[in-house]
Design a protein around this motif. Sequence first.
Motif, PDB file in Angstrom:
ATOM      1  N   GLY A   1      20.924 -17.610  -1.649  1.00 15.41           N
ATOM      2  CA  GLY A   1      21.459 -16.329  -1.192  1.00 15.41           C
ATOM      3  C   GLY A   1      22.208 -15.597  -2.282  1.00 15.41           C
ATOM      4  N   LEU A   2      22.263 -14.264  -2.126  1.00 12.17           N
ATOM      5  CA  LEU A   2      23.068 -13.418  -2.999  1.00 12.17           C
ATOM      6  C   LEU A   2      24.365 -13.102  -2.259  1.00 12.17           C
ATOM      7  N   VAL A   3      25.481 -13.378  -2.895  1.00  5.98           N
ATOM      8  CA  VAL A   3      26.784 -13.243  -2.244  1.00  5.98           C
ATOM      9  C   VAL A   3      27.478 -11.986  -2.763  1.00  5.98           C
ATOM     10  N   LEU A   4      27.648 -11.015  -1.875  1.00 10.79           N
ATOM     11  CA  LEU A   4      28.248  -9.730  -2.234  1.00 10.79           C
ATOM     12  C   LEU A   4      29.692  -9.691  -1.732  1.00 10.79           C
ATOM     13  N   ALA A   5      30.607  -9.579  -2.671  1.00  6.73           N
ATOM     14  CA  ALA A   5      32.029  -9.548  -2.332  1.00  6.73           C
ATOM     15  C   ALA A   5      32.569  -8.126  -2.418  1.00  6.73           C
ATOM     16  N   ARG A   6      33.860  -7.975  -2.231  1.00  4.62           N
ATOM     17  CA  ARG A   6      34.500  -6.665  -2.276  1.00  4.62           C
ATOM     18  C   ARG A   6      34.960  -6.309  -3.686  1.00  4.62           C
ATOM     19  N   SER A   7      34.918  -7.283  -4.550  1.00  7.81           N
ATOM     20  CA  SER A   7      35.232  -7.095  -5.961  1.00  7.81           C
ATOM     21  C   SER A   7      34.017  -7.532  -6.779  1.00  7.81           C
ATOM     22  N   ALA A   8      33.731  -6.791  -7.833  1.00  6.51           N
ATOM     23  CA  ALA A   8      32.601  -7.165  -8.690  1.00  6.51           C
ATOM     24  C   ALA A   8      32.769  -8.580  -9.239  1.00  6.51           C
ATOM     25  N   PHE A   9      33.997  -8.986  -9.493  1.00  8.33           N
ATOM     26  CA  PHE A   9      34.248 -10.283 -10.100  1.00  8.33           C
ATOM     27  C   PHE A   9      34.169 -11.437  -9.110  1.00  8.33           C
ATOM     28  N   ASN A  10      34.068 -11.147  -7.821  1.00  7.27           N
ATOM     29  CA  ASN A  10      33.947 -12.207  -6.819  1.00  7.27           C
ATOM     30  C   ASN A  10      32.531 -12.324  -6.252  1.00  7.27           C
ATOM     31  N   HIS A  11      31.604 -11.518  -6.761  1.00  2.73           N
ATOM     32  CA  HIS A  11      30.203 -11.716  -6.379  1.00  2.73           C
ATOM     33  C   HIS A  11      29.740 -13.094  -6.859  1.00  2.73           C
ATOM     34  N   SER A  12      28.792 -13.668  -6.135  1.00  2.59           N
ATOM     35  CA  SER A  12      28.336 -15.006  -6.499  1.00  2.59           C
ATOM     36  C   SER A  12      26.902 -15.211  -6.010  1.00  2.59           C
ATOM     37  N   VAL A  13      26.461 -16.434  -6.053  1.00  4.15           N
ATOM     38  CA  VAL A  13      25.139 -16.830  -5.581  1.00  4.15           C
ATOM     39  C   VAL A  13      25.294 -18.122  -4.808  1.00  4.15           C
ATOM     40  N   ASN A  14      24.653 -18.223  -3.671  1.00  2.19           N
ATOM     41  CA  ASN A  14      24.566 -19.501  -2.975  1.00  2.19           C
ATOM     42  C   ASN A  14      23.397 -20.275  -3.559  1.00  2.19           C
ATOM     43  N   TYR A  15      23.628 -21.502  -3.907  1.00  5.53           N
ATOM     44  CA  TYR A  15      22.610 -22.274  -4.619  1.00  5.53           C
ATOM     45  C   TYR A  15      22.786 -23.764  -4.359  1.00  5.53           C
ATOM     46  N   ARG A  16      21.736 -24.505  -4.674  1.00  3.38           N
ATOM     47  CA  ARG A  16      21.765 -25.968  -4.739  1.00  3.38           C
ATOM     48  C   ARG A  16      21.195 -26.353  -6.096  1.00  3.38           C
ATOM     49  N   SER A  17      21.894 -27.169  -6.837  1.00  2.33           N
ATOM     50  CA  SER A  17      21.415 -27.518  -8.170  1.00  2.33           C
ATOM     51  C   SER A  17      21.674 -28.985  -8.482  1.00  2.33           C
ATOM     52  N   VAL A  18      20.880 -29.495  -9.411  1.00  3.50           N
ATOM     53  CA  VAL A  18      21.032 -30.864  -9.897  1.00  3.50           C
ATOM     54  C   VAL A  18      20.914 -30.829 -11.415  1.00  3.50           C
ATOM     55  N   MET A  19      21.800 -31.540 -12.087  1.00  2.00           N
ATOM     56  CA  MET A  19      21.696 -31.737 -13.531  1.00  2.00           C
ATOM     57  C   MET A  19      21.773 -33.229 -13.807  1.00  2.00           C
ATOM     58  N   LEU A  20      20.760 -33.740 -14.514  1.00  2.00           N
ATOM     59  CA  LEU A  20      20.684 -35.171 -14.803  1.00  2.00           C
ATOM     60  C   LEU A  20      20.510 -35.386 -16.299  1.00  2.00           C
ATOM     61  N   PHE A  21      21.116 -36.470 -16.787  1.00  2.41           N
ATOM     62  CA  PHE A  21      21.007 -36.833 -18.200  1.00  2.41           C
ATOM     63  C   PHE A  21      20.315 -38.184 -18.307  1.00  2.41           C
ATOM     64  N   GLY A  22      19.499 -38.334 -19.352  1.00  2.00           N
ATOM     65  CA  GLY A  22      18.845 -39.627 -19.528  1.00  2.00           C
ATOM     66  C   GLY A  22      17.857 -39.607 -20.667  1.00  2.00           C
ATOM     67  N   ARG A  23      17.015 -40.633 -20.678  1.00  2.47           N
ATOM     68  CA  ARG A  23      15.962 -40.770 -21.672  1.00  2.47           C
ATOM     69  C   ARG A  23      14.672 -41.108 -20.941  1.00  2.47           C
ATOM     70  N   ALA A  24      13.627 -40.395 -21.254  1.00  2.00           N
ATOM     71  CA  ALA A  24      12.343 -40.591 -20.574  1.00  2.00           C
ATOM     72  C   ALA A  24      11.545 -41.697 -21.247  1.00  2.00           C
ATOM     73  N   SER A  25      10.652 -42.301 -20.478  1.00  3.64           N
ATOM     74  CA  SER A  25       9.731 -43.294 -21.022  1.00  3.64           C
ATOM     75  C   SER A  25       8.342 -43.022 -20.485  1.00  3.64           C
ATOM     76  N   VAL A  26       7.325 -43.518 -21.205  1.00  3.08           N
ATOM     77  CA  VAL A  26       5.939 -43.263 -20.852  1.00  3.08           C
ATOM     78  C   VAL A  26       5.468 -44.258 -19.797  1.00  3.08           C
ATOM     79  N   VAL A  27       4.733 -43.752 -18.826  1.00  5.44           N
ATOM     80  CA  VAL A  27       4.030 -44.636 -17.881  1.00  5.44           C
ATOM     81  C   VAL A  27       2.737 -45.054 -18.581  1.00  5.44           C
ATOM     82  N   GLU A  28       2.683 -46.295 -19.019  1.00  3.19           N
ATOM     83  CA  GLU A  28       1.585 -46.753 -19.866  1.00  3.19           C
ATOM     84  C   GLU A  28       0.369 -47.222 -19.081  1.00  3.19           C
ATOM     85  N   GLU A  29       0.596 -47.976 -18.019  1.00  4.08           N
ATOM     86  CA  GLU A  29      -0.504 -48.605 -17.285  1.00  4.08           C
ATOM     87  C   GLU A  29      -1.351 -47.548 -16.588  1.00  4.08           C
TER      88      GLU A  29
END
Length: 225
Positions: free
Chosen positions: A89-117
């Motif tokens: 969603g887009l969140v509209l406030a009464r002040s420009a500085f309080n506008h926001s966005v409704n969101y769901r997010s994930v941030m993950l850290f790691g190292r990838a490996s190859v599926v060999e088989e």
Amino acid sequence: MTDITPTARSRVKRHHERGAYDLDTIAAILDAAFLCHVGYVIDGQPYVTPTSYWREDDVLYWHGSSASRMLRTLETGIACCFTVTIVDGLVLARSAFNHSVNYRSVMLFGRASVVEETAEKLRQLELFTQRMYPGRWIELRPVTAQEIKATTVLSMRIEDGSAKVRSGPPKDDAPDYGWPVWAGVIPVQSTALNAQSDPAQKVEATEREYLHELSHIGLHGVPSR
């Protein structure tokens, strides 16, 4: 699957109350989308590549051409950052500085490996296809040995990271609630339009249910006319 213990790099610092580290929340967000962005560094230059992905238990997978620079780089085991964002969603406030966005997010850290088989690689590609279009895999022309050879599948365990979620109405400063301007939320969702047949189709084929039911990956279909 166990919940994540946040580290210095994965702990949510700005609006920490929006952060979550339980795998139920993280998995639900991952399963509601199919496009991610993977960040990595080559010779000191940062890159961020969008790609599709899937999840099995506490492991993420993505794939592509064996010639892909991203995949060839990540398969060496360098550190990477995996992100997914869903805008609700887009969140509209009464002040420009309080506008926001409704969101769901994930941030993950790691190292990838190859599926060999080969058998496991094929199983994962089937899981990906079935996840996107349930029932389609068994209808398709069988995969060839050359196609499997030309495809790289990477995996990364969900071990370090976090989810971050914003929902609800705008949050204005107390004096601003009397300001005479509309405020609220404009809901946003991704939409899958009516399926369009390939004009090169040579044989008659039935339109399957998965062409119109994609809500399992966050897409809402338009009824056929």
